[in-house]
Design an enzyme around this catalytic site. Structure first.
Site: not given
Length: 235
Positions: A72, A160, A135, A66, A132, A64
């Protein structure tokens, strides 16, 4: 994005059930979280389950990009299981405090291919990437171009919060050439190289993309062996 914020006194689980018809295993993991904060858009939860459920209970190598407040990574550990190899990266050095809690944490930039390649080496390969991170359009593309070629076959790359593709301060804009969805269109053209004579814009990527799915603010790119299509008449 405050106008989209859900009522703090509302029932998160009920909202997801009623709007999206989802009552799967990820719902209580997210909506019932009592640990460190996890922040997700409600419509993401069934989308996660659609693409990640087949990795549950396996030794999936999950990255992941971020970390934010750390929740998360905890959610993915609870959802994927103890056998999963989970790593998270962030440029914020404060996120190092989450290392070893639910996952391994490394500090570095998602736009640094040298850092990313060293990370994949440390993980022993990567099966799933969830971006994530910042962005920002240049960062999103840099991560994809570095990590997708390293991802194993049958892997899933998910980006995302791509509503930022339409926001100038993130390097995007409705008609901006940097909008990620314009790049995605080029990948779609490469996937369909069999049917046009324009060649491939991104051969190192397009040759191994078996599916590209667009949801609200999410792009999912699936990596499978790709063969020249054939058709038959049978019977």
């Amino acid at each position: 994005m405050r106008r989209f914020r859900f009522d703090e006194d509302g029932d998160v689980a009920a909202d997801i059930r009623e709007k999206y018809g989802y009552d799967g295993d990820l719902l209580p993991v997210f909506a019932g979280n009592t640990g460190v904060v996890v922040h997700k858009w409600h419509h993401y939860i069934p989308i996660y389950d659609r693409y990640f459920s087949r990795f549950r209970g396996t030794k999936v190598r999950f990255l992941e990009i971020g970390i934010n407040k750390g929740g998360s990574l905890q959610m993915w550990r609870n959802y994927l299981g103890e056998d999963a190899v989970i790593y998270g990266i962030d440029i914020n050095k404060d996120c190092a405090k989450f290392d070893g809690q639910a996952a391994q944490v490394r500090i570095g930039s998602q736009a640094d291919p040298e850092f990313l390649n060293a990370l994949v080496d440390e993980m022993g390969g990567v099966d799933v990437v969830l971006d994530d991170g910042s962005h920002r359009m240049p960062h999103v593309r840099a991560s994809f171009e570095a990590l997708y070629p390293r991802m194993e076959e049958h892997g899933v790359y998910m980006i995302e919060d791509l509503h930022t593709a339409y926001i100038e301060k993130y390097g995007g804009g409705y008609r901006s050439n940097q909008n990620f969805f314009r790049f995605a269109r080029e990948l779609v053209d490469d996937m369909h190289r069999w049917y046009h004579k324009k060649g491939m814009r991104h051969p190192e990527l397009g040759r191994v993309i078996s599916g590209l799915h667009i949801h609200d603010s999410i792009a999912v790119i699936e990596k499978e062996p790709v063969f020249r299509p054939v058709h038959s008449r049978v019977g």
